[in-house]
Write a protein that holds these residues in place. Structure first.
Motif, PDB file in Angstrom:
ATOM      1  N   UNK A  88      10.088  44.720 -15.874  1.00 24.75           N
ATOM      2  CA  UNK A  88      11.262  44.307 -16.642  1.00 24.75           C
ATOM      3  C   UNK A  88      10.913  44.122 -18.112  1.00 24.75           C
ATOM      4  N   UNK A 131      17.489  56.635 -20.464  1.00 24.45           N
ATOM      5  CA  UNK A 131      18.123  56.333 -21.742  1.00 24.45           C
ATOM      6  C   UNK A 131      17.277  55.300 -22.481  1.00 24.45           C
ATOM      7  N   UNK A 157      17.671  52.275 -25.569  1.00 25.86           N
ATOM      8  CA  UNK A 157      18.636  51.492 -26.343  1.00 25.86           C
ATOM      9  C   UNK A 157      17.920  50.733 -27.461  1.00 25.86           C
ATOM     10  N   UNK A 170      16.365  52.399 -20.141  1.00 25.11           N
ATOM     11  CA  UNK A 170      17.168  52.336 -18.930  1.00 25.11           C
ATOM     12  C   UNK A 170      17.010  53.620 -18.114  1.00 25.11           C
ATOM     13  N   UNK A 209      23.261  52.193 -13.666  1.00 28.75           N
ATOM     14  CA  UNK A 209      22.108  51.865 -14.485  1.00 28.75           C
ATOM     15  C   UNK A 209      21.256  50.767 -13.856  1.00 28.75           C
ATOM     16  N   UNK A 210      19.956  50.865 -14.082  1.00 23.67           N
ATOM     17  CA  UNK A 210      19.067  49.774 -13.746  1.00 23.67           C
ATOM     18  C   UNK A 210      19.164  48.671 -14.779  1.00 23.67           C
ATOM     19  N   UNK A 211      18.382  47.633 -14.606  1.00 28.12           N
ATOM     20  CA  UNK A 211      18.434  46.499 -15.523  1.00 28.12           C
ATOM     21  C   UNK A 211      17.601  46.715 -16.770  1.00 28.12           C
TER      22      UNK A 211
END
Lengths: 113, 113
Positions: free
Chosen positions: B9, B35, B37, B91, B104-106
């Motif tokens: 994470x 992706x 961000x 992501x 989407x994942x976290x």
């Protein structure tokens, strides 16, 4: 080149008010227009989406308006609630090309109680 | 289903080190996306796999970035060597080819110092 432009960057609305976010796209080959909602520390999650063969789609308090000739679409959040406070992203894609999403820059919405 | 699972994470690494991000897509999904961000560039597509095959890697910023999908249930994004400008949230998302919703994942928050 940014293909999806989103405005405003941020928005403050009172509880019960209407939040309106606008997006414009350039690529006329796009045929799928979703809105994603993202909370801090989380991944984006699909909120509502529209195809260009309809001009409006409503799901609960969320409505997408779509103007194909103007290459614009917008998200309306009716009766805004504090729990709606999040960042909203519009996106566009061409489904046949694998549905790769091109995102707008995002709008941070704050709903004040 | 637990959704798209990403690990770690959070990752903090020193400039020049190799970083590997991991993703487990939703079982049965055959499209996978990575992706990135950032505040400056928003959400941007890095690479798209269909049936474990890389279809579009035009978003991969440099040769320092590589991605693999050895089987339908696992993908990695590797940065070697890492640089401070790679700091971002990465992501992974998955979907069914022909379906429109991407899950989407976290995300993995990467910090390169």
């Amino acid at each position: 080149q940014q293909q999806v432009k989103q405005s405003p960057q941020s928005l403050i609305v009172q509880k019960g008010g209407i939040s309106i976010i606008n997006c414009a796209y350039e690529n006329t080959a796009f045929d799928y227009f979703p809105w994603y909602q993202q909370f801090p520390g989380k991944g984006p999650a699909l909120l509502i989406a529209i195809r260009p063969d309809v001009s409006e789609k409503k799901e609960g308090r969320f409505t997408i308006s779509f103007n194909k000739s103007a290459k614009q679409f917008s998200l309306h959040i009716m009766d805004s609630q504090p729990g709606d406070s999040a960042t909203y992203f519009c996106a566009a894609s061409r489904v046949a090309a694998g549905n790769k999403l091109t995102f707008g820059g995002g709008t941070r919405v704050l709903v004040k109680p | 289903d637990a959704g798209v699972i990403q690990s770690p994470r959070h990752e903090v690494t020193e400039m020049g080190q190799e970083v590997t991000l991991r993703c487990k897509p939703i079982s049965g999904h055959n499209s996978l996306f990575w992706y990135r961000q950032t505040m400056m560039r928003g959400l941007e597509l890095l690479i798209y796999f269909n049936n474990n095959v890389p279809i579009d890697d035009s978003g991969m910023p440099e040769d320092r970035f590589s991605a693999k999908m050895p089987n339908a249930s696992f993908s990695t994004l590797k940065i070697q060597p890492s640089e401070p400008r790679d700091s971002a949230v990465y992501f992974c998302a998955s979907s069914l080819r022909g379906d429109t919703e991407a899950f989407f994942g976290q995300g993995t928050r990467l910090t390169v110092v």
